[in-house]
Design a protein around this motif. Structure first.
Motif, PDB file in Angstrom:
ATOM      1  N   MET A   1      -6.618   6.780   1.384  1.00  0.00           N
ATOM      2  CA  MET A   1      -6.386   5.775   0.368  1.00  0.00           C
ATOM      3  C   MET A   1      -6.633   6.383  -1.001  1.00  0.00           C
TER       4      MET A   1
ATOM      5  N   VAL B   1       0.805  -1.217   0.000  1.00  0.00           N
ATOM      6  CA  VAL B   1       0.000   0.000   0.000  1.00  0.00           C
ATOM      7  C   VAL B   1       0.838   1.266   0.000  1.00  0.00           C
TER       8      VAL B   1
ATOM      9  N   ASP C   1      -8.223  -4.074  -3.017  1.00  0.00           N
ATOM     10  CA  ASP C   1      -8.303  -3.369  -1.748  1.00  0.00           C
ATOM     11  C   ASP C   1      -9.637  -3.586  -1.053  1.00  0.00           C
TER      12      ASP C   1
ATOM     13  N   PHE D   1      -1.433   4.655   0.061  1.00  0.00           N
ATOM     14  CA  PHE D   1      -2.099   4.933   1.328  1.00  0.00           C
ATOM     15  C   PHE D   1      -1.208   5.788   2.207  1.00  0.00           C
TER      16      PHE D   1
END
Length: 124
Positions: free
Chosen positions: A83, A64, A90, A68
């Motif tokens: 995000m 991520v 996801d 993120f």
């Protein structure tokens, strides 16, 4: 007693963005850390991000990282998971939890006081 409440989930198309919130109470903010995890049906709970309240130190896995961002607002006792560039993979229920161990951990077993979770669904 620690109480955590997640919010901000929803349904978005691939490439979209969401910001999840984890509202916390009862934490020892000088010591505690909050982690984000996610779990899809049939899969194990996966570590997403962690932040320490006091230092702001963060850790995110490569899966991520770059998409993120975890942050916290100490005044609001809230941790955020921003995000971007969301992908169908996801899709999961996202949970926040407090780190129970004295060492940094990415294992779900090291966390407790789990919130109720918030559903994130990414469609393609």
């Amino acid at each position: 007693q620690v109480h955590l409440v997640e919010s901000g989930g929803g349904m978005v198309q691939a490439g979209g963005s969401l910001r999840l919130s984890c509202a916390a109470s009862g934490l020892t903010f000088s010591r505690d850390a909050i982690g984000w995890f996610r779990q899809a049906p049939g899969k194990e709970r996966e570590f997403v991000a962690r932040i320490y309240w006091s230092s702001g130190s963060t850790y995110l896995p490569d899966s991520v990282k770059g998409r993120f961002t975890i942050s916290r607002d100490n005044g609001k006792n809230t941790v955020y998971l921003q995000m971007h560039s969301l992908k169908p993979e996801d899709t999961a229920v996202y949970y926040c939890a407090s780190l129970r161990t004295r060492y940094p951990s990415i294992r779900s077993e090291s966390y407790g006081d789990w919130g109720q979770g918030t559903q994130v669904t990414v469609s393609s």
